[in-house]
Design an enzyme around this catalytic site. Sequence first.
Site, short mmCIF file in Angstrom:
data_model
loop_
_atom_site.label_atom_id
_atom_site.label_comp_id
_atom_site.label_asym_id
_atom_site.label_seq_id
_atom_site.Cartn_x
_atom_site.Cartn_y
_atom_site.Cartn_z
N ASN A 225 -2.02 92.82 40.98
CA ASN A 225 -2.70 92.65 42.18
C ASN A 225 -1.19 92.63 42.51
O ASN A 225 -1.44 92.02 43.53
CB ASN A 225 -3.63 92.36 42.01
CG ASN A 225 -4.52 92.16 43.26
OD1 ASN A 225 -3.63 92.91 44.81
ND2 ASN A 225 -5.48 91.79 43.17
N HIS B 104 -8.08 100.21 44.72
CA HIS B 104 -7.12 99.07 44.93
C HIS B 104 -7.28 98.80 43.50
O HIS B 104 -8.32 98.30 43.17
CB HIS B 104 -7.65 98.57 45.65
CG HIS B 104 -7.19 97.07 45.17
ND1 HIS B 104 -5.51 96.35 45.58
CD2 HIS B 104 -7.40 95.41 46.12
CE1 HIS B 104 -4.86 95.37 45.50
NE2 HIS B 104 -6.73 94.18 45.56
N CYS C 101 -5.28 93.42 51.37
CA CYS C 101 -5.39 94.49 49.97
C CYS C 101 -6.10 96.63 50.86
O CYS C 101 -5.36 97.19 50.45
CB CYS C 101 -6.13 94.19 48.33
SG CYS C 101 -5.97 92.31 48.21
O1 UT7 Z 1 -7.51 92.41 45.75
C1 UT7 Z 1 -8.75 91.42 46.46
C2 UT7 Z 1 -9.20 91.56 46.05
N1 UT7 Z 1 -10.16 90.71 44.84
C3 UT7 Z 1 -10.69 90.95 43.46
O2 UT7 Z 1 -11.32 91.82 43.76
C4 UT7 Z 1 -10.40 90.57 42.32
C5 UT7 Z 1 -12.59 90.21 41.83
N2 UT7 Z 1 -12.49 89.02 40.96
C6 UT7 Z 1 -11.78 89.35 39.66
O3 UT7 Z 1 -10.83 90.32 39.69
C7 UT7 Z 1 -12.06 88.01 38.81
O4 UT7 Z 1 -13.20 87.28 38.64
C8 UT7 Z 1 -11.01 87.21 38.04
C9 UT7 Z 1 -10.36 88.22 37.08
C10 UT7 Z 1 -10.25 86.93 39.51
C11 UT7 Z 1 -11.65 86.03 37.12
O5 UT7 Z 1 -12.37 86.34 36.26
P1 UT7 Z 1 -14.13 85.93 35.88
O6 UT7 Z 1 -14.48 87.24 34.53
O7 UT7 Z 1 -14.74 86.81 37.02
O8 UT7 Z 1 -14.40 84.92 35.71
P2 UT7 Z 1 -15.03 83.24 36.46
O9 UT7 Z 1 -14.65 83.21 37.33
O10 UT7 Z 1 -16.08 83.71 36.82
O11 UT7 Z 1 -14.40 82.53 35.52
C12 UT7 Z 1 -15.29 82.14 33.67
C13 UT7 Z 1 -15.02 81.37 33.25
C14 UT7 Z 1 -15.15 79.94 33.69
O12 UT7 Z 1 -15.66 78.97 32.47
P3 UT7 Z 1 -16.93 78.62 32.58
O13 UT7 Z 1 -17.79 78.08 33.65
O14 UT7 Z 1 -18.20 79.94 31.68
O15 UT7 Z 1 -16.52 77.91 31.55
C15 UT7 Z 1 -13.86 79.47 34.36
O16 UT7 Z 1 -13.60 78.62 33.71
O17 UT7 Z 1 -13.57 81.77 32.54
C16 UT7 Z 1 -12.55 80.27 32.68
N3 UT7 Z 1 -11.14 80.92 32.97
C17 UT7 Z 1 -10.24 81.34 33.22
N4 UT7 Z 1 -10.32 80.98 31.19
C18 UT7 Z 1 -9.70 81.23 31.16
C19 UT7 Z 1 -11.01 81.01 35.22
N5 UT7 Z 1 -9.86 81.30 34.93
C20 UT7 Z 1 -9.36 81.96 33.69
C21 UT7 Z 1 -7.92 81.61 33.45
N6 UT7 Z 1 -7.76 81.54 31.76
N7 UT7 Z 1 -7.06 81.99 33.70
#
Ligand code: UT7
Length: 348
Positions: free
Chosen positions: A298, A267, A128
Amino acid sequence: MADSNDTVTIATGEGAPGAALLGIGAYRPGRVVSNEEICEKIDSTSEWIYERSGILNRRFASEDESVIMMASAAAQKAIVSAGIDAELVDAVIVCTSTYESMTPHSAPKVAMNIGRNGIAAFDLTAGCAGFGYGLAVATNLIRGGGSKYVVVVGVERMSDGIDFTDRNTAFIFGDGAGAVVVGPSEGNDVGPVVWGSDGEKADAIKQTKNWREFIDEATEGPAAQPFLVMDGSKVFRWAAVQVSKVCAETLETTGVTAEQIQAFIPHQANGRINSAMAKHLGLPDTVAIANDIEQTGNTSAASIPLAMEAMLRDGQAKQGDLALCIGFGAGLSYAGQLVRLPAAPPVD
Ligand code: UT7
């Protein structure tokens, strides 16, 4: 008798004093894909996706909308927007991680499609951060005398490498292309790049298997294609903390303060990362912050030129504004630059 080597002078290139963004163009695939459609295959909701990422819709390319087709269309528009004769373009850099072939690479065909078959043309892969890397190479070619007018394209078909049943990645990515024409200028309208990578954390964004492993598997029987996987929280923390510091360093290097810029074009990975970076920088309310992620998702290396084009087209920023750009992602790589924005693209 010939001079001995140490008395022979090798001429340096005749470079320009500075470089500038002269024009911008974008190609957005026709098909709009909503969060609701994504949620048909994963256990999630549109509200969750919007709240955690800032994404409502993204675009997916059709069969006809290949990397080369989208890159060529965006490049052509950028040349028209720059108002230069296409004959002046002497290099094309295509920044992408999703072109389907390693050999041949995509850029020579893009050069041919814009009517410039024969010029220098190469692909550049830095995840990216790719567009920032390409812009850095282009500006230094122009300052060093290697080229005069360079088209830098960021283009991706992210949808080809996503497992749409993986709820960690299915909702994040989109397809498209953005391009700029970079050319010589008397003043300097593209600041020095602040860039780097972190090989120790490189596996935080990776393919489920590399092509060697895929080939080995395929010789044994049916093999699933490699998909992109990401340790989202790890990348989120790295971006919000480490890359925020890179944003500040990019401004410091350029000698421009947060109060002096008009636009911030990070980005488009996550709306919450953008807010964290803006807070870290102490950006005043007068600075417009790109939010193309909401409708585009993205698009990796395409995200910065697409977001820049959207801001200019929608009047959130205008020609001559100073914009801080920061690319970050796979590698984990990053590239920050301060640029003066080109004119808004002509209406299609
Ligand atoms: O382009 C390259 C660079 N990329 C980035 O910079 C991306 C960076 N990361 C992110 O943007 C975020 O980490 C995401 C948007 C991918 C995910 O958001 P998050 O707030 O970091 O979620 P998480 O992975 O910490 O998950 C939080 C909770 C989890 O549940 P528990 O363990 O708290 O019960 C996940 O299982 O959300 C759950 N979860 C979802 N729930 C509903 C994970 N994916 C989903 C989903 N829908 N699609």
